[in-house]
Design a protein around this motif. Structure first.
Motif, PDB file in Angstrom:
ATOM      1  N   THR A  48      46.123  10.884  38.811  1.00  0.00           N
ATOM      2  CA  THR A  48      46.409  12.394  38.956  1.00  0.00           C
ATOM      3  C   THR A  48      46.169  13.170  37.554  1.00  0.00           C
ATOM      4  OG1 THR A  48      48.740  12.066  38.732  1.00  0.00           O
ATOM      5  CG2 THR A  48      48.125  11.786  40.976  1.00  0.00           C
ATOM      6  N   LEU A  49      46.383  12.327  36.537  1.00  0.00           N
ATOM      7  CA  LEU A  49      46.141  12.918  35.390  1.00  0.00           C
ATOM      8  C   LEU A  49      44.997  13.232  34.604  1.00  0.00           C
ATOM      9  CD1 LEU A  49      49.416  11.169  33.845  1.00  0.00           C
ATOM     10  CD2 LEU A  49      49.358  13.295  35.177  1.00  0.00           C
ATOM     11  N   ARG A  83      48.342  17.227  54.573  1.00  0.00           N
ATOM     12  CA  ARG A  83      49.026  16.466  53.623  1.00  0.00           C
ATOM     13  C   ARG A  83      50.186  15.629  54.061  1.00  0.00           C
ATOM     14  NH1 ARG A  83      52.703  17.128  49.138  1.00  0.00           N
ATOM     15  NH2 ARG A  83      52.211  16.076  47.395  1.00  0.00           N
ATOM     16  N   ASP A 106      40.347  12.682  35.130  1.00  0.00           N
ATOM     17  CA  ASP A 106      39.012  12.702  36.072  1.00  0.00           C
ATOM     18  C   ASP A 106      38.470  11.432  36.324  1.00  0.00           C
ATOM     19  OD1 ASP A 106      36.637  13.116  37.164  1.00  0.00           O
ATOM     20  OD2 ASP A 106      35.748  14.158  35.512  1.00  0.00           O
ATOM     21  N   VAL A 121      43.536  15.956  48.190  1.00  0.00           N
ATOM     22  CA  VAL A 121      43.233  16.019  47.028  1.00  0.00           C
ATOM     23  C   VAL A 121      43.629  14.613  46.178  1.00  0.00           C
ATOM     24  CG1 VAL A 121      43.764  18.576  47.072  1.00  0.00           C
ATOM     25  CG2 VAL A 121      45.338  17.275  46.500  1.00  0.00           C
ATOM     26  N   LEU A 122      43.306  14.620  44.754  1.00  0.00           N
ATOM     27  CA  LEU A 122      43.410  13.392  44.195  1.00  0.00           C
ATOM     28  C   LEU A 122      44.888  13.141  44.139  1.00  0.00           C
ATOM     29  CD1 LEU A 122      42.117  10.746  42.903  1.00  0.00           C
ATOM     30  CD2 LEU A 122      42.243  12.315  40.822  1.00  0.00           C
ATOM     31  N   GLY A 123      45.766  14.032  43.845  1.00  0.00           N
ATOM     32  CA  GLY A 123      47.300  13.616  43.882  1.00  0.00           C
ATOM     33  C   GLY A 123      47.768  13.003  45.100  1.00  0.00           C
ATOM     34  N   ALA A 124      47.511  13.571  46.377  1.00  0.00           N
ATOM     35  CA  ALA A 124      47.863  13.433  47.700  1.00  0.00           C
ATOM     36  C   ALA A 124      47.246  11.920  47.942  1.00  0.00           C
ATOM     37  CB  ALA A 124      47.282  14.182  48.577  1.00  0.00           C
ATOM     38  N   TYR A 175      48.913   3.728  39.842  1.00  0.00           N
ATOM     39  CA  TYR A 175      48.345   4.224  41.118  1.00  0.00           C
ATOM     40  C   TYR A 175      48.330   6.082  40.421  1.00  0.00           C
ATOM     41  CZ  TYR A 175      48.182   0.629  44.453  1.00  0.00           C
ATOM     42  OH  TYR A 175      47.958  -0.446  45.054  1.00  0.00           O
ATOM     43  N   MET A 176      49.500   6.317  40.233  1.00  0.00           N
ATOM     44  CA  MET A 176      49.757   7.744  39.947  1.00  0.00           C
ATOM     45  C   MET A 176      49.006   8.217  38.514  1.00  0.00           C
ATOM     46  SD  MET A 176      51.442   8.274  42.421  1.00  0.00           S
ATOM     47  CE  MET A 176      51.673  10.209  42.228  1.00  0.00           C
ATOM     48  N   ALA A 222      46.680   9.636  45.761  1.00  0.00           N
ATOM     49  CA  ALA A 222      47.466   8.531  45.177  1.00  0.00           C
ATOM     50  C   ALA A 222      48.817   8.128  45.788  1.00  0.00           C
ATOM     51  CB  ALA A 222      47.714   9.064  43.578  1.00  0.00           C
ATOM     52  N   GLN A 233      40.752  10.167  50.876  1.00  0.00           N
ATOM     53  CA  GLN A 233      39.570  10.991  50.259  1.00  0.00           C
ATOM     54  C   GLN A 233      38.779  11.826  51.327  1.00  0.00           C
ATOM     55  OE1 GLN A 233      38.068   8.175  47.149  1.00  0.00           O
ATOM     56  NE2 GLN A 233      37.842  10.010  46.161  1.00  0.00           N
TER      57      GLN A 233
END
Length: 422
Positions: free
Chosen positions: A146-147, A283, A149, A226-229, A142-143, A231, A221
């Motif tokens: 965050t790294l 968040r 696109d 944001v994408l990190g949140a 999942y995480m 995940a 979403q």
């Protein structure tokens, strides 16, 4: 084959599964897919997974463990690459179902091998380690999003690579063939006679968990995280569910498990209503409520299984637990479709209207049944076993979690072949 190699192979599977489970709803949202079509991804997965649980033992009986495992892992990789090429909702639903089928099969084969390599007296502990390794790998998958696109090809290719890497431990094995695989038929009448609460509750928990598991990323979403949140929003509930299982299990060993189930479902309902009434957009509030909801919904399944086994006849634990897993799967087929439709027709937070309905049904029916049947005495209870359902559980997990394997529960007529090509 060393247990370490099996755990590494399983970790590769779950790492790929984590990427797979998150990239599709995230990318689908970016592509403008409807909530209904995104919900159908979960339905497709559940259909494929249930079919894989039922059919894998037959497949392995025909071609052997290694060939079956290699074929399924390769097809799972193809399904991921196909999803990167065919960016249309209906293609993704079919490919997601195919991946679910393959994931169930490959997990079952790894688990049957792990079961053979582990002495009976330590099997419960080893499968506990196995569950934690899978949990960590799934969360890491999942995480990973965050790294990079999510709009590109990279994550689809990465998941495909790790699906292929997962077959390496079994392909290089020179140990004896795993035993014949467990094959449990779904007998709803027998399950219902054993424990109506377990059957009723596990169905609705399947509806709730699959709906949230499939569409949580879509909700996160669209609410603006944001994408990190996003995940974290999908990973934290699973971690919370894992952490809370043992305290819940100890409590359920000391009192009526139905009371514990009602309590957990009430906390889940509280989280559902908070999402609906508070409409959080920040968040921290969303992550806190996700932790409360996840800690509740992912702790219910093992309590239900333990309650059903309290009433089971001697020697029937695997059949009961396996049947409940398949009943959970039926609920998992329905939940994402209904929730996706509700989110499209009513609004984003209709997801939690579906989960809250599920939890209300569990609470009301369990309370009613408590007036009809006395609780099992503490000294008559089965031992609580931490379990996951759905994406990280199969009939082989059910067997492996039993501290004392029961003779006569394996599929009849299956035989072992040569070690190099079982």
């Amino acid at each position: 084959m060393p247990i370490t190699a099996l755990l590494v192979g399983s970790a590769f599977l779950l790492f790929a599964g984590g990427i797979n489970g998150l990239i599709l709803p995230v990318r689908g949202t970016l592509e403008g897919f409807s909530n209904v079509s995104l919900g159908l991804l979960g339905t497709g997965w559940a259909l494929g997974y249930v079919a894989g649980c039922i059919m894998t033992s037959t497949l392995v009986g025909r071609v052997g463990h290694i060939r079956a495992f290699g074929s399924l892992a390769a097809i799972a990789a193809v399904s991921m690459l196909g999803s990167a090429i065919l960016i249309t909702p209906w293609a993704w639903v079919v490919l997601r179902g195919l991946c679910g089928f393959c994931f169930a099969g490959t997990a079952m084969i790894v688990e049957s091998w792990l079961s053979e390599q582990t002495p009976a007296q330590s099997r419960g502990r080893v499968f506990g380690v196995y569950t934690m390794v899978n949990l960590g790998a799934n969360t890491a998958g999942y995480m990973m999003l965050t790294l990079g696109d999510p709009s590109g090809f990279f994550f689809f290719a990465l998941a495909a690579i790790f699906y292929c890497l997962a077959l390496v431990p079994t392909a290089l094995s020179n140990t004896s063939t795993p035993p014949p695989m467990v094959k449990v038929k779904l007998n709803l009448k027998a399950l219902w006679r054993n424990s109506p609460v377990a059957v009723f509750a596990v169905f609705w928990v399947g509806v709730s968990n699959a709906a949230f598991g499939t569409l949580a990323a879509v909700y996160a979403q669209k609410v603006g995280l944001v994408l990190g949140a996003v995940a974290l929003f999908t990973a934290i509930p699973i971690l919370a569910g894992a952490v809370i299982q043992m305290p819940v299990g100890l409590l359920s060993d000391k009192m009526d498990r139905r009371k514990v189930l009602v309590g957990i479902a009430s906390f889940a309902l509280l989280a559902d209503l908070a999402f609906i009434l508070l409409a959080p957009e920040g968040r921290m509030m969303n992550l806190a409520l996700a932790a409360l909801l996840g800690g509740s919904i992912f702790a219910m399944y093992p309590v239900i299984v333990a309650h059903a086994n309290d009433h089971a006849e001697p020697g029937s634990a695997i059949q009961i637990s396996g049947g409940l897993l398949l009943t959970y799967g039926i609920g998992s087929i329905i939940g994402p479709t209904v929730a996706g439709w509700a989110m499209s027709e009513i609004g984003l937070r209709a997801l939690f209207a579906v989960t809250s309905l599920s939890h209300v049904m569990v609470i009301l029916y369990t309370l009613w049944r408590m007036t009809k049947r006395q609780a099992v005495a503490e000294d008559g209870k089965s031992s609580f076993q931490p379990l996951n359902a759905g994406r990280t559980s199969s009939l082989q997990t059910v067997e492996g979690s039993q501290p004392d394997p029961i003779e006569g529960t394996r599929e009849s007529g299956a035989t072992k072949g040569p070690a190099a090509d079982p």
